[in-house]
Design a protein around this motif. Sequence first.
Motif: not given
Length: 733
Positions: A92-102, A115-122, A126-131, A143-145
């Motif tokens: 599994r990709v249990l969790d993932q997140s990335l944030t970038m601030h100028a 900012s983006t985050s996701s969890f549950g893939y593999g 339930i699989n979720v991705t936010y951007l 956006g979200s999937y």
Amino acid sequence: MSNYSFIPAPVKLRRAAFVIIFCMAIVSAACTQDAQTAPAAPQEPQQQPTPSQKIYHGYVVHQSVDLGGRIVEHSGSDPAYATLVNLASGARVLDQSLTMHAVDPAHAIFFDQLSTSSFGYGGDPINVTYLNVSKGRIYDFRGSYRRYRQYFDYDLLANPLIPPESNPFVPALFSPHLYNTLRQMTDLNLTLAPLSKVSVRFGYNHNINQGPSYSTIHLGTDALLSQNWRNSTDNWTGGVDWKPDPKTTFSYDQFITHYKGDTSWRLSGLNYTLSNGTPVSLGVNLSSVWGSPCSSPFNPDGTVNPACQGFLAYTRFAPTRTLYPTEQARFQTSAIHNFTLNGRLLYNGSNSTLVNYNEFFNGLDTPSLRQSVETGNARVQRVNVNGDIAAVWQITPKLSASDVYDFWYFRIPGINSFSTTSYNGTSLLQPPGAATTATSTDYQALNQKTKANTFVTAWDVTPKARISVGYRYRSRIITDSAGDFIPIHESWGLFGAALRPTPELRINFNFDGMYADNAFTRISPRQLQHYRARATYQPRPWLTVSGAVNIYEARNNVETVNHLEHNRDFSFGATIAPSEKWSLNLSYAYDSVYSTTIECFPSTPPPPGATTAPPVCTAAGAPYQTNGYYNAPMQFGSIGFTFSPVKRVHINAGYRMSDVDGTSEMINIRQVPGSLQSQFQSPYAGVYIQMAPNWTWKADYNYYSYGEGTPIGPTLPRSFRGNVYTLGVNYAF
């Protein structure tokens, strides 16, 4: 192909999944390096980074990824486990997140916040991705999937379809209303010039639910159908906000929703044969007592008696299309001193069409239906006007008054036309006989107009006490296609109190009471009382105690109805955190759901406890009566403990449980309480060890247990036990 989505993947697939995850980690790192080379230009700095933060060409970047997998073992009912848990072994990709601030937004050409985050893939259900991406005053994008595998196989639903005299006895190995559908949701929202006086909003949502499922149809017998589920919805939104001054906003929105229903049905379960070898279905309610002319469902040689009710073929297709265009205008302002005003007006005119409905039955139904074909179409419209306006007047610093007026009017006219061709016959071995055709057209309509006004005054009695008193009047007029109308008038009393006798204690209380002179349905209340109380007490900085009471009482106690219901909830919670090294959380809730309503029905023989129904029921062919009670007292409890003996080690453990001990009216003797008398338990534990400055090893354990404390009925047991081990490594920088 297996019915269950939780079956572990083969070893080769697991290895391949691990390789894919490893590659994803490399790609993620490469994307971070690309961000380091992004072009930059000077602008006012908004926030100075701390020395520990990593800066890549004008961006403060934080990224983390949890890679690992699950090891799952379970025993007992596979369908029940898949219905309630549905976690399987695999990478599994249990969790993932990335944030970038100028740091300096002027240096960021395309975005200054990401900012983006996701969890549950593999393999998780339930699989979720936010951007989220934004660029100051230019745009804001969100956006979200979401992907959700919904599995449902509760075999108790088959019990009412199996007669007591079933012989041979055929247990329901799976539910005749099984679902194994996949729901996918995509949400995209864009706002242009979000901080300007005029901003524009766009949005799109796509929601599709599809997959295999089962259903039943009753034509003499109850046949099992394969239901190819496929329904989708597309939503488009557009809006503009105008802010002429900081205290006033005008908005206009346009919504367009398009629904497509393409679910189809086909006969399944052709597990018997006629004497000529033709497959036939006797349905899920196989019985040895069939009546004349079918004395037994089987011949001596094991083939099906052709005089018995059965299915040779069945299909149904009902393509439905619905368009919902909606317009909405809103405003809100506080430009007038001590006065706030807001309002909304919405108009919706929708059309729903059923084109080319087709239902085909080939079999034998009582008394002499051998085959039928039904075709037709239908059209329904809905016109909806809804609006409200609200005002709040701050009369004095301690006294305020508010008034809200709501208006809602809709009308739903519908028309359908169906043609049915029936072929007679008395044997499954003989072709269909003479045909008769009947065509019917029906027009129906439902209109409702609702007006409501709510007036509330609030008084700050002291700095530690605030009370509010209000009155609501609502009028509803419901009209059908025959011109008959039902007027309903409701009077509400409202009361609220917010108390803070000490800095450590807060108490809130609300009461709503209603009386109506009429009701539209049997379970619609004519009187209700709703009490809500909440309290929070913090005697020490490390100790917080809270509690809540929520009591809802309603009744429609008129003749032949006698509907009573209540929902009483009592909850308690406590948090103990004396230091950063350990903490304890406790919670408990008791919920009592109860209702009773007179039920009239025909039955042979009548069930135990049935009495003679009132004359109005007897005249309608329902001579027996019961009180139709439902009582479901439930308990929920949890305890959670966290412990950090040293800075790099974090441990948590706990226990969660729910218990239902309910009863209900059992009109069908095959029916058993099932989940109405059940227990679900889930102890858990986790260990997290920071092995290096950017690396953390994680291990979690969850135990799932479901059981029913009553007879299981003519089905397979539904209890199960499951152990889920989750191992992962977190890399963060």
